[in-house]
Design an enzyme around this catalytic site. Structure first.
Site, mmCIF file in Angstrom:
data_model
loop_
_atom_site.group_PDB
_atom_site.id
_atom_site.type_symbol
_atom_site.label_atom_id
_atom_site.label_comp_id
_atom_site.label_asym_id
_atom_site.label_seq_id
_atom_site.Cartn_x
_atom_site.Cartn_y
_atom_site.Cartn_z
ATOM 1 C CB CYS A 1 -0.908 -0.054 1.228
ATOM 2 S SG CYS A 1 -1.705 1.493 1.658
ATOM 3 C CB CYS B 1 0.426 1.767 4.115
ATOM 4 S SG CYS B 1 -1.309 1.303 3.956
#
Length: 105
Positions: free
Chosen positions: A32, A35
């Protein structure tokens, strides 16, 4: 310091051990992009707020925890006090993350 959670039991133990302290949980994944962007900031907050417990859950490694916490997207930040969820938001928003911590501390 950010504690890596690797099981449902470890997650529950961390919530129990926190007592009255605020617990901030970062649900993320290695693939991600957002993230990865917010991770260093999350770690810096753990140094700044020593009276707050910071946990990291990789949703691929701990699907049972992510499912139980009803995580739909990453990153999702959840906030717990005395084992109860008191707040949540999704997205790599640094300002909102720190503001939400300050709201519950």
């Amino acid at each position: 310091m950010v504690k890596q959670i690797d099981s449902k039991d470890a997650f529950q133990e961390a919530l129990d051990a926190a007592g009255d302290k605020l617990v901030v949980v970062d649900f993320s994944a290695t693939w991600c992009g957002p993230c990865k962007m917010i991770k260093p900031f999350f770690h810096s907050l753990s140094e700044k707020y020593s009276n707050v417990v910071f946990l990291e859950v990789d949703v691929d490694d701990c699907q049972d925890v992510a499912s139980e916490c009803e995580v739909k997207c990453m990153p999702t930040f959840q906030f717990f006090k005395k084992g109860q969820k008191v707040g949540e938001f999704s997205g790599a928003n640094k300002e909102k993350l720190e503001a939400t911590i300050n709201e519950f501390v």
